[in-house]
Motif scaffolding. Structure first.
Motif, PDB file in Angstrom:
ATOM      1  N   ILE A 192      -2.918  -1.327  -6.308  1.00 47.70           N
ATOM      2  CA  ILE A 192      -1.922  -0.234  -6.310  1.00 47.70           C
ATOM      3  C   ILE A 192      -1.389   0.048  -7.717  1.00 47.70           C
ATOM      4  O   ILE A 192      -1.173   1.201  -8.086  1.00 47.70           O
ATOM      5  N   ARG A 226      -1.908   3.900  -9.216  1.00 48.70           N
ATOM      6  CA  ARG A 226      -0.762   4.745  -9.537  1.00 48.70           C
ATOM      7  C   ARG A 226      -0.369   4.650 -11.009  1.00 48.70           C
ATOM      8  O   ARG A 226       0.611   5.249 -11.425  1.00 48.70           O
ATOM      9  N   ASP A 240       7.472   7.197  -1.681  1.00 50.03           N
ATOM     10  CA  ASP A 240       7.348   7.504  -0.259  1.00 50.03           C
ATOM     11  C   ASP A 240       5.925   7.931   0.078  1.00 50.03           C
ATOM     12  O   ASP A 240       5.694   8.663   1.016  1.00 50.03           O
ATOM     13  N   GLU A 241       4.970   7.442  -0.723  1.00 53.29           N
ATOM     14  CA  GLU A 241       3.578   7.838  -0.481  1.00 53.29           C
ATOM     15  C   GLU A 241       2.672   6.668  -0.193  1.00 53.29           C
ATOM     16  O   GLU A 241       2.747   5.629  -0.860  1.00 53.29           O
ATOM     17  N   ALA A 242       1.779   6.846   0.765  1.00 51.13           N
ATOM     18  CA  ALA A 242       0.718   5.874   1.009  1.00 51.13           C
ATOM     19  C   ALA A 242      -0.311   6.014  -0.110  1.00 51.13           C
ATOM     20  O   ALA A 242      -0.657   7.123  -0.504  1.00 51.13           O
ATOM     21  N   VAL A 243      -0.748   4.884  -0.629  1.00 59.55           N
ATOM     22  CA  VAL A 243      -1.712   4.901  -1.729  1.00 59.55           C
ATOM     23  C   VAL A 243      -3.085   4.502  -1.191  1.00 59.55           C
ATOM     24  O   VAL A 243      -3.221   3.493  -0.498  1.00 59.55           O
ATOM     25  N   GLY A 255       0.792  -1.227   0.000  1.00 63.35           N
ATOM     26  CA  GLY A 255       0.000   0.000   0.000  1.00 63.35           C
ATOM     27  C   GLY A 255       0.826   1.279   0.000  1.00 63.35           C
ATOM     28  O   GLY A 255       0.292   2.367   0.190  1.00 63.35           O
ATOM     29  N   VAL A 256       2.135   1.131  -0.228  1.00 61.83           N
ATOM     30  CA  VAL A 256       3.004   2.312  -0.267  1.00 61.83           C
ATOM     31  C   VAL A 256       3.788   2.300  -1.569  1.00 61.83           C
ATOM     32  O   VAL A 256       4.345   1.265  -1.958  1.00 61.83           O
ATOM     33  N   TRP A 257       3.810   3.435  -2.262  1.00 59.28           N
ATOM     34  CA  TRP A 257       4.589   3.512  -3.503  1.00 59.28           C
ATOM     35  C   TRP A 257       5.497   4.725  -3.438  1.00 59.28           C
ATOM     36  O   TRP A 257       5.016   5.821  -3.146  1.00 59.28           O
ATOM     37  N   LYS A 264      -1.620  -4.441   3.487  1.00 58.12           N
ATOM     38  CA  LYS A 264      -1.340  -2.999   3.487  1.00 58.12           C
ATOM     39  C   LYS A 264      -0.816  -2.650   4.858  1.00 58.12           C
ATOM     40  O   LYS A 264      -1.530  -2.769   5.857  1.00 58.12           O
ATOM     41  N   SER A 265       0.436  -2.209   4.902  1.00 54.83           N
ATOM     42  CA  SER A 265       1.075  -1.992   6.207  1.00 54.83           C
ATOM     43  C   SER A 265       0.366  -0.918   7.019  1.00 54.83           C
ATOM     44  O   SER A 265       0.461  -0.911   8.246  1.00 54.83           O
ATOM     45  N   ILE A 266      -0.322   0.006   6.339  1.00 50.87           N
ATOM     46  CA  ILE A 266      -0.900   1.132   7.090  1.00 50.87           C
ATOM     47  C   ILE A 266      -2.377   0.938   7.388  1.00 50.87           C
ATOM     48  O   ILE A 266      -3.023   1.850   7.906  1.00 50.87           O
TER      49      ILE A 266
END
Ligand code: H79
Length: 445
Positions: free
Chosen positions: A55, A59, A45-48, A41-43, A285-287
């Motif tokens: 993803i 993106r 340095d941004e959370a998507v 869920g991160v691309w 998704k880590s976040i």
């Protein structure tokens, strides 16, 4: 391929037989694992935003750049036997795991593309092969998710219009020469019990082609709802199902698929399943910390079975090959509840009895036994099952997970359950089992 009427009749007339285990199962494990799990869920340095496995689409990541993730796929802690142990402990009866999701990456050893786990990752092991063996050995039915329509990696697949010119696409070529052969390859190599397709197949012709091929390869494979064309599958079909128009049966599928996370508010009297996320994504998704608590999942399972469906509960393993701790914990709790109360779930279905809105209980049923799932504890010691006396005569009544016997009586049209203990016996949902005889002539028994 010419239209083979005989095969249509055969496929439809063998449906009940195919669905025998599936109807009994009631609870399956969905696993989304692939290259998107590495991104988490991160691309950059941004959370998507949104579901993790989308993803690449979100993106519009180029095929070339996304392919780079394959070089990072090296799950050092992956152990298919451990996944199977967790699944057994959770009490799931079948599995559906992503063999190929929309990103096109194959978790199995495919001769039709190098974009697979064996040929293009440092890991180099046949993940689907290991999982199929481990789960089958553990007594769990094995199913594969296969994205038959969306494929962002294949130039002719649906969906990637940022790398590939849609004017140059030939979807039929993708479907005949790639998707169908890969599905047949999955059947031949891994002998699945279930195939789980997604969104829809774009036309009647293509859905029929896929269905007939699957049937010819292995008549016993159960085929999930989203093989059907758009009028039946995904969002449109839900409109029929939710309005209970079950005369409109699945077309090429064996059962109806409700929308992702769509829990119906009433009984649907046909074969259906709903896929449900543990947090708010399918792929890791880590976040995303929106985990459903075990008690919430148990209530969802009861709700779904009481309305006639199967729960396909998702886990999104991490890039190192482990299930998230929260999922392991949740599955353990659900499984231990099922050990105590599974009789009210496996092979059970809706009761022939309306449950008024806002009731503190939910009902499941099998011929001869009514199961009352207590969501709230009747502190005054008596529970009223509205309208039950019109339909049933109650016999022996007890707390399902113990030998604690209870008394019943009739009050008008209701059955009263009396002398309940002061406090719930189960930490989540206490279940009361009532041996019942239907009252002949009752109009809804
Ligand atoms: O595999 C899981 C999802 O990836 C898949 N089905 C479950 C089981 C799925 N495929 N399609 N969809 C879900 C629905 C897609 C909805 C979309 Fe969107 C709305 C696509 C584009 C707009 C949500 C928002 C996803 C991307 C942006």
């Amino acid at each position: 391929m010419p239209y083979d009427v005989g095969l249509k009749d055969e496929i439809i007339s063998t449906r009940d037989k195919r669905l025998l285990w599936w109807r009994e199962a009631r609870f399956g494990l969905f696993i989304h694992w692939g290259l998107y799990s590495i991104a988490g869920g991160v691309w950059g340095d941004e959370a998507v935003e949104g579901i993790g496995e989308w993803i690449m689409f979100r993106r519009m990541i180029s095929v070339k750049e996304y392919e780079g993730l394959a070089k990072l796929f090296n799950p050092e802690n992956f152990d298919a036997r451990e996944w199977a142990r967790i699944a057994v402990e959770a009490g799931v009866r079948y599995l559906a795991i992503t063999a190929k999701h929309h990103d096109g990456f194959c978790l199995f050893d495919s001769e039709f593309t190098d974009y697979n786990v064996v040929r293009s990752t440092p890991f180099g092991r046949d993940v689907i092969g290991e999982i199929s063996r481990a789960f089958r050995d553990a007594g769990i039915r094995v199913g594969f998710y296969y994205s038959q329509t969306i494929d962002w990696h294949h130039p002719d697949g649906m969906g990637n219009e940022w790398d590939y010119d849609p004017w140059a696409k030939d979807f039929n070529r993708y479907f005949h020469n790639y998707a169908v052969p890969q599905v047949l390859e999955l059947i031949k190599k891994y002998n699945p019990d279930l195939l789980w397709f997604d969104i829809y197949t774009p036309t009647y012709e293509l859905a029929r082609e896929l269905r007939e091929h699957v049937y010819r390869a292995k008549p016993h494979v159960v085929v999930s709802g989203r093989i059907d064309p758009p009028t039946k599958s995904f969002y449109l079909w839900n409109q029929y199902a939710l309005r209970n128009i079950c005369r409109v049966l699945p077309m090429f599928a064996d059962y109806i698929q409700l929308g992702d996370n769509q829990i119906p508010g009433h009984v649907i009297r046909c074969d259906w399943e709903v896929p449900v996320t543990h947090n708010d994504t399918w792929g890791w998704k880590s976040i995303d910390h929106g985990w459903k608590a075990p008690g919430r999942v148990i209530q969802l399972l009861i709700t779904i079975v009481s309305r006639g469906g199967n729960l396909l509960l998702n886990v999104g393993p991490k890039p190192d090959g482990k299930f998230p701790d929260e999922s392991v914990q949740m599955l353990r709790e659900v499984g231990s509840w099922l050990k105590r109360n599974g009789e009210s779930i496996y092979g059970a279905g809706p009761a022939p009895l309306e449950v008024p809105e806002n009731s503190p209980y939910m009902l499941t049923y099998r011929p001869g036994r009514l199961y009352i799932h207590l969501l709230a504890w009747p502190w005054h010691g008596t529970l009223k099952i509205k309208g039950a006396a019109r339909v049933f005569r109650a016999r022996d009544t007890k707390i399902l997970s113990s030998d604690h016997m209870l008394e019943t009586s009739i009050q008008g049209e209701d059955i009263l359950i009396k002398r309940l203990p002061l406090r719930p016996l189960d930490r989540y949902v206490t279940v009361i089992a009532v041996d019942v005889e239907p009252i002949t002539g009752a109009n809804n028994a």
